[in-house]
Design a protein around this motif. Structure first.
Motif, PDB file in Angstrom:
ATOM      1  N   UNK A  60      73.103  18.865   2.337  1.00 55.46           N
ATOM      2  CA  UNK A  60      73.113  18.466   3.691  1.00 55.46           C
ATOM      3  C   UNK A  60      73.798  18.996   4.607  1.00 55.46           C
ATOM      4  N   UNK A  61      75.054  19.598   4.434  1.00 52.46           N
ATOM      5  CA  UNK A  61      75.938  20.205   5.543  1.00 52.46           C
ATOM      6  C   UNK A  61      75.071  21.533   5.562  1.00 52.46           C
ATOM      7  N   UNK A  62      74.443  22.168   4.849  1.00 55.19           N
ATOM      8  CA  UNK A  62      73.659  23.212   5.142  1.00 55.19           C
ATOM      9  C   UNK A  62      72.414  22.932   6.168  1.00 55.19           C
ATOM     10  N   UNK A  63      71.965  21.654   5.757  1.00 55.29           N
ATOM     11  CA  UNK A  63      70.925  21.293   6.711  1.00 55.29           C
ATOM     12  C   UNK A  63      71.385  21.170   8.350  1.00 55.29           C
ATOM     13  N   UNK A  64      72.711  20.625   8.355  1.00 62.73           N
ATOM     14  CA  UNK A  64      73.161  20.400   9.806  1.00 62.73           C
ATOM     15  C   UNK A  64      73.382  21.760  10.384  1.00 62.73           C
ATOM     16  N   UNK A  65      73.887  22.786   9.783  1.00 66.87           N
ATOM     17  CA  UNK A  65      73.899  24.133  10.255  1.00 66.87           C
ATOM     18  C   UNK A  65      72.753  24.791  10.681  1.00 66.87           C
ATOM     19  N   UNK A  66      71.755  24.541   9.578  1.00 69.31           N
ATOM     20  CA  UNK A  66      70.382  25.131  10.151  1.00 69.31           C
ATOM     21  C   UNK A  66      69.815  24.307  11.279  1.00 69.31           C
ATOM     22  N   UNK A  67      70.067  23.080  11.387  1.00 70.19           N
ATOM     23  CA  UNK A  67      69.574  22.449  12.761  1.00 70.19           C
ATOM     24  C   UNK A  67      70.160  22.731  13.854  1.00 70.19           C
ATOM     25  N   UNK A  68      71.503  23.049  13.776  1.00 67.93           N
ATOM     26  CA  UNK A  68      72.395  23.531  14.976  1.00 67.93           C
ATOM     27  C   UNK A  68      71.796  24.820  15.543  1.00 67.93           C
ATOM     28  N   UNK A  69      71.418  25.730  14.662  1.00 67.35           N
ATOM     29  CA  UNK A  69      71.143  26.936  14.848  1.00 67.35           C
ATOM     30  C   UNK A  69      69.496  26.971  15.585  1.00 67.35           C
ATOM     31  N   UNK A  70      68.817  25.987  15.093  1.00 70.98           N
ATOM     32  CA  UNK A  70      67.625  25.801  15.676  1.00 70.98           C
ATOM     33  C   UNK A  70      67.702  25.185  17.363  1.00 70.98           C
ATOM     34  N   UNK A  71      68.778  24.553  17.317  1.00 73.16           N
ATOM     35  CA  UNK A  71      68.786  23.873  18.718  1.00 73.16           C
ATOM     36  C   UNK A  71      69.418  25.110  19.700  1.00 73.16           C
ATOM     37  N   UNK A  72      70.492  25.976  19.002  1.00 76.34           N
ATOM     38  CA  UNK A  72      70.850  27.191  19.945  1.00 76.34           C
ATOM     39  C   UNK A  72      69.657  27.968  20.288  1.00 76.34           C
ATOM     40  N   UNK A  73      68.681  27.949  19.485  1.00 73.50           N
ATOM     41  CA  UNK A  73      67.439  28.922  19.841  1.00 73.50           C
ATOM     42  C   UNK A  73      66.783  28.413  20.913  1.00 73.50           C
ATOM     43  N   UNK A  74      66.651  26.725  20.841  1.00 73.22           N
ATOM     44  CA  UNK A  74      65.791  26.130  21.773  1.00 73.22           C
ATOM     45  C   UNK A  74      66.631  26.033  23.126  1.00 73.22           C
ATOM     46  N   UNK A  89      68.260  15.356  22.584  1.00 69.78           N
ATOM     47  CA  UNK A  89      68.849  14.120  22.380  1.00 69.78           C
ATOM     48  C   UNK A  89      68.291  13.537  21.056  1.00 69.78           C
ATOM     49  N   UNK A  90      66.962  13.673  20.658  1.00 72.61           N
ATOM     50  CA  UNK A  90      66.363  13.050  19.665  1.00 72.61           C
ATOM     51  C   UNK A  90      66.907  13.821  18.348  1.00 72.61           C
ATOM     52  N   UNK A  91      66.769  15.010  18.706  1.00 72.48           N
ATOM     53  CA  UNK A  91      67.165  15.894  17.532  1.00 72.48           C
ATOM     54  C   UNK A  91      68.634  15.708  16.853  1.00 72.48           C
ATOM     55  N   UNK A  92      69.493  15.850  17.980  1.00 70.23           N
ATOM     56  CA  UNK A  92      70.928  15.442  17.297  1.00 70.23           C
ATOM     57  C   UNK A  92      71.197  14.308  16.946  1.00 70.23           C
ATOM     58  N   UNK A  93      70.550  13.276  17.500  1.00 71.46           N
ATOM     59  CA  UNK A  93      70.595  12.048  17.002  1.00 71.46           C
ATOM     60  C   UNK A  93      70.066  11.730  15.463  1.00 71.46           C
ATOM     61  N   UNK A  94      69.024  12.377  15.204  1.00 73.89           N
ATOM     62  CA  UNK A  94      68.557  12.624  13.802  1.00 73.89           C
ATOM     63  C   UNK A  94      69.345  13.267  12.976  1.00 73.89           C
ATOM     64  N   UNK A  95      70.025  14.245  13.353  1.00 75.75           N
ATOM     65  CA  UNK A  95      71.008  15.060  12.504  1.00 75.75           C
ATOM     66  C   UNK A  95      72.126  14.239  12.106  1.00 75.75           C
ATOM     67  N   UNK A  96      72.730  13.525  13.238  1.00 72.51           N
ATOM     68  CA  UNK A  96      74.111  12.599  12.876  1.00 72.51           C
ATOM     69  C   UNK A  96      73.550  11.599  12.083  1.00 72.51           C
ATOM     70  N   UNK A  97      72.459  10.996  12.153  1.00 72.17           N
ATOM     71  CA  UNK A  97      72.040   9.878  11.301  1.00 72.17           C
ATOM     72  C   UNK A  97      71.635  10.243  10.057  1.00 72.17           C
ATOM     73  N   UNK A  98      70.820  11.273   9.752  1.00 71.49           N
ATOM     74  CA  UNK A  98      70.347  11.591   8.381  1.00 71.49           C
ATOM     75  C   UNK A  98      71.196  12.334   7.629  1.00 71.49           C
ATOM     76  N   UNK A  99      72.093  13.105   8.262  1.00 67.36           N
ATOM     77  CA  UNK A  99      73.017  14.102   7.496  1.00 67.36           C
ATOM     78  C   UNK A  99      74.453  13.552   7.247  1.00 67.36           C
ATOM     79  N   UNK A 100      74.838  12.606   8.188  1.00 62.53           N
ATOM     80  CA  UNK A 100      76.183  12.006   8.308  1.00 62.53           C
ATOM     81  C   UNK A 100      77.286  13.085   7.749  1.00 62.53           C
ATOM     82  N   UNK A 101      77.404  14.148   8.828  1.00 62.02           N
ATOM     83  CA  UNK A 101      78.325  15.244   8.402  1.00 62.02           C
ATOM     84  C   UNK A 101      79.665  14.953   8.129  1.00 62.02           C
ATOM     85  N   UNK A 102      80.389  14.047   8.865  1.00 65.18           N
ATOM     86  CA  UNK A 102      81.711  13.737   8.485  1.00 65.18           C
ATOM     87  C   UNK A 102      81.649  13.087   7.087  1.00 65.18           C
ATOM     88  N   UNK A 103      80.706  12.144   6.700  1.00 57.80           N
ATOM     89  CA  UNK A 103      80.817  11.798   5.204  1.00 57.80           C
ATOM     90  C   UNK A 103      80.705  12.822   4.331  1.00 57.80           C
TER      91      UNK A 103
END
Length: 152
Positions: A60-74, A89-103
């Motif tokens: 799940x942490x690697x998925x967060x990293x992958x999502x942030x790299x995609x956001x950088x490209x965008x 806004x949508x993508x970052x909200x989904x990343x925060x909700x689905x992957x719960x990085x801090x947890x």
């Protein structure tokens, strides 16, 4: 099998119906039923959690990293702030909700060895969670509409 059953229903419908409209209605009604009866229920081939909780957390942490790299490209390709804001806004909200990085960071920290590296590992993890939250806050409040300005 379902194709054969549908063909039989079609043949019966055409021979027993006085007009074409009745035959087509019978076919439409019979096709989903025939398909449902002949297909065995199988679980979806979507995401299946890893039985090892540590590997699951790392995934799940690697998925967060992958999502942030995609956001950088965008961000690098975007020319208008409003388009960027809506998508991020949508993508970052989904990343925060689905992957719960801090947890995930808190959970994975239990497995850090040697224990002397625990502080460094959790600090790095908390910094990354804070950076993600900063990105979310920036998108919510600082992105406007129109083209980008020089200081953005």
């Amino acid at each position: 099998v379902s194709l054969l059953l549908t063909a039989k229903v079609l043949a019966l419908s055409l021979t027993n119906s006085p007009n074409r409209r009745d035959a087509i209605q019978r076919i439409i009604l019979a096709t989903p039923i025939a398909t449902a009866l002949t297909q065995a229920t199988q679980p979806a081939l979507a995401y299946t959690p890893d039985p090892d909780p540590l590997r699951e957390s790392l995934y799940l942490m690697s998925r967060v990293q992958e999502a942030t790299v995609q956001q950088e490209r965008f961000v690098n390709k975007a020319t208008e702030q409003d388009v960027l804001k809506n998508k991020m806004k949508l993508t970052l909200r989904l990343v925060e909700k689905n992957y719960r990085l801090l947890d995930q960071i808190t959970f994975a920290a239990e497995y850090v060895t040697p224990t002397s590296a625990l502080v460094d590992a959790t600090t790095a993890g908390f910094e990354s969670a804070e950076a993600l939250q900063s990105a979310i806050d920036y998108v919510k409040s600082d992105l406007k509409s129109g083209p980008f300005e020089k200081d953005q």
